[in-house]
Structures are given as C-alpha cells and as structure tokens.
Design a protein around this motif. Structure first.
Motif, PDB file in Angstrom:
ATOM      1  N   LEU A 256       7.855  -0.904   8.864  1.00  0.00           N
ATOM      2  CA  LEU A 256       7.956   0.240   7.810  1.00  0.00           C
ATOM      3  C   LEU A 256       8.051   0.903   7.168  1.00  0.00           C
ATOM      4  O   LEU A 256       9.076   1.688   6.078  1.00  0.00           O
ATOM      5  N   ILE A 257       8.409   1.928   8.587  1.00  0.00           N
ATOM      6  CA  ILE A 257       9.244   2.762   8.480  1.00  0.00           C
ATOM      7  C   ILE A 257      11.151   2.909   8.284  1.00  0.00           C
ATOM      8  O   ILE A 257      11.430   3.636   8.276  1.00  0.00           O
ATOM      9  N   LYS A 258      11.585   1.976   8.583  1.00  0.00           N
ATOM     10  CA  LYS A 258      13.395   1.740   8.138  1.00  0.00           C
ATOM     11  C   LYS A 258      13.684   1.336   6.905  1.00  0.00           C
ATOM     12  O   LYS A 258      12.733   0.553   6.432  1.00  0.00           O
ATOM     13  N   THR A 259      14.346   1.699   6.958  1.00  0.00           N
ATOM     14  CA  THR A 259      15.673   0.982   5.639  1.00  0.00           C
ATOM     15  C   THR A 259      16.535  -0.092   5.829  1.00  0.00           C
ATOM     16  O   THR A 259      17.230   0.024   7.204  1.00  0.00           O
ATOM     17  N   HIS A 260      16.347  -0.917   5.490  1.00  0.00           N
ATOM     18  CA  HIS A 260      16.846  -2.081   5.443  1.00  0.00           C
ATOM     19  C   HIS A 260      17.943  -2.223   4.754  1.00  0.00           C
ATOM     20  O   HIS A 260      17.986  -2.537   3.127  1.00  0.00           O
TER      21      HIS A 260
ATOM     22  N   ARG B 249       0.791  -1.182  -0.069  1.00  0.00           N
ATOM     23  CA  ARG B 249      -0.145  -0.138  -0.098  1.00  0.00           C
ATOM     24  C   ARG B 249       0.708   1.119   0.198  1.00  0.00           C
ATOM     25  O   ARG B 249       0.296   1.986  -0.812  1.00  0.00           O
ATOM     26  N   LYS B 250       2.204   1.432   0.934  1.00  0.00           N
ATOM     27  CA  LYS B 250       2.852   2.201   0.754  1.00  0.00           C
ATOM     28  C   LYS B 250       3.302   2.314  -0.879  1.00  0.00           C
ATOM     29  O   LYS B 250       3.791   3.876  -1.121  1.00  0.00           O
ATOM     30  N   ALA B 251       3.855   1.124  -1.319  1.00  0.00           N
ATOM     31  CA  ALA B 251       4.757   1.765  -2.930  1.00  0.00           C
ATOM     32  C   ALA B 251       3.891   2.274  -3.654  1.00  0.00           C
ATOM     33  O   ALA B 251       3.544   3.440  -4.038  1.00  0.00           O
ATOM     34  N   LEU B 252       2.042   1.260  -3.705  1.00  0.00           N
ATOM     35  CA  LEU B 252       1.291   2.132  -4.273  1.00  0.00           C
ATOM     36  C   LEU B 252       0.424   3.226  -4.246  1.00  0.00           C
ATOM     37  O   LEU B 252       0.378   4.153  -4.874  1.00  0.00           O
TER      38      LEU B 252
END
Length: 272
Positions: free
Chosen positions: A256-260, A39-42
């Motif tokens: 969701l908020i972190k960069t992995h 959903r974030k990407a969409l």
C-alpha cells in the motif's frame, strides 16, 4: 479456476445472520489487498456533499457498498450486478440492517446500463476484465456521471493480473482466473480508452507489487485451490489463516505504501 462455487460455499456460512456478514466484510477488508487500495483511493475522494449518488458497478456480494455506506454517510448508493441471486441477497441484508432507503441493488448489464448525469462517484472493482465491450461500458460510465464526478476502477494489469504468465501449458492459457476475457490492462491502454470516452485527469497506478503478489497467493490463491480440490478442506481454513493472516497484513501494508513500477493490479481514478 471458477470463483462462484467457492463464493456460494462461503456465503452459506456467513449469510446466516447480519452480524456474521458484517464480520465477514471486515475480515475481507483486512485480508484482501485490493480492499486496502480501494479504501485508500476512496478516502482521497473524500466525503461527498449531502444527497449525492454513488454507483457500485458490479457490486457482487456488497462488500464495498457496505464500506461506502459507512464512509459516505449522507449519500445514496446503488449497486448493480448481472447475478440476480446476489442482488436479492444484498437487498435482503441491507433491509435487515435498516439501510434500504439509502442503499439499493438492482440487476443491470453494464454494456447497456446508463443513468444520465445521476452519480457523483462510480466504483468498478474487478469488473472490466470480464467485459469484452469495455469501450461501450466506459462511455456509459461517463454519461452516468455528473459533471465533475469521479470514477474509480480496480482491475488486473497486463503484468500478470490474471496469473496467466505463471503457466507454461497451452491448456492453462487463461490463467488462474478463467472468467476473464483479457489478462489485464496496460496503463496506456486504459488511459486511451477512458480519454476516448471523455474522461480527463486520469491517474493510473500499479498495485500488487512483489509484496502484494505474495499476500495474494497466501490469502486467496492457495485457499481457493485448496477448496477447489475438495470443499472438505474448508475445516482447515481457520488454522491456515491463523498462520498466514499476520504475514498478509505486513505484505499488504508494504504494498500500500510503496510506489510500484510494475504490478499485477491497476488502480485508476478519472474525472468527468
């Protein structure tokens, strides 16, 4: 572990009325970390212009089609899948909610399916890890997109996406999810394959980091194992989820908020 018997059991409960099915969709959107990332990407793709077409390639029981039908309100959506019973079920549901003119489902084998220059957006969620001829499918996706169109792929990574790395015994080599033909993709691997198919502006990032893996085990793995052992344990699931649901929401938000730097999932966005 095979998902289909569990899916059918859950479907019998939540497909009794359209209202229950919508509630089920919304619960999945909250519970499943995968849905948070998709959903974030969409949302980044943003609302499409009027009369644009969307393809959900491997639509399953229609969870993402339903969400996109609400977010991309002026677009038409086609869901395709290889399971005829799911196609019939989804068509029936969207007829019941009076969306059959804008949303349709049909049987399709993605290794053969191509609809030239039709779609502005293609979504593929947890599909490519099931298909041996992935390069062929990527080529079909490319030719099915309009110029400037976007593809969004969610798939396990090769960092343990199929849970295969948690097993020490040879008989468990396929991992927790034994329908997969590969453990997952590396970022370089899937980027090269999409580039070969013609895509550009490829952005691949990891999902399901440390917090996400904990959430997945609590929300999916342990309940599936429980139901795989005995479907009589289904009656205990509401109590189980009352306990773990708040924890899963917290872990989902963190993931969701972190960069992995690494993770067991991949979110890949590319352009034609």
């Amino acid at each position: 572990m095979k998902y289909d018997p569990i899916k059918r059991s859950l479907g019998k409960v939540f497909n009794r009325t359209p209202f229950l099915r919508i509630i089920f969709y919304k619960l999945l959107d909250l519970l499943l970390l995968r849905s948070w990332h998709i959903r974030k990407a969409l949302r980044k793709v943003g609302p499409l212009n009027s009369n644009q077409s969307i393809l959900d390639a491997g639509s399953g029981f229609g969870q993402y089609v339903y969400w996109m039908s609400r977010f991309f309100k002026n677009s038409t959506i086609l869901g395709v899948d290889v399971k005829s019973e799911q196609i019939e079920d989804c068509n029936r549901f969207f007829q019941q909610i009076r969306e059959e003119e804008r949303v349709q489902f049909q049987y399709a084998d993605l290794t053969k399916f191509e609809d030239k220059d039709r779609f502005s957006l293609i979504l593929s969620v947890d599909v490519m890890e099931h298909i041996e001829e992935d390069q062929q499918v990527f080529h079909h996706f490319y030719h099915s997109l309009k110029d400037g169109g976007t593809i969004l792929i969610s798939t396990p990574s090769d960092q343990g996406g199929s849970d295969a790395h948690e097993h020490d015994h040879e008989e468990d080599a396929h991992g927790f999810i034994d329908e997969h033909v590969r453990d997952g993709y590396g970022i370089q691997d899937i980027t090269e394959k999409l580039t070969k198919a013609g895509f550009h502006s490829i952005d691949a990032s990891f999902s399901y980091g440390k917090a996400g893996k904990i959430s997945w085990k609590l929300s999916m793995k342990y309940p599936i194992l429980m139901l795989g052992f005995s479907q009589l344990l289904f009656v205990f699931l509401p109590i189980y989820y009352l306990v773990v649901f708040p924890l899963c929401l917290v872990f989902n938000f963190i993931d969701l908020i972190k960069t992995h730097k690494s993770g067991s999932g991949l979110i890949v966005v590319a352009k034609k």
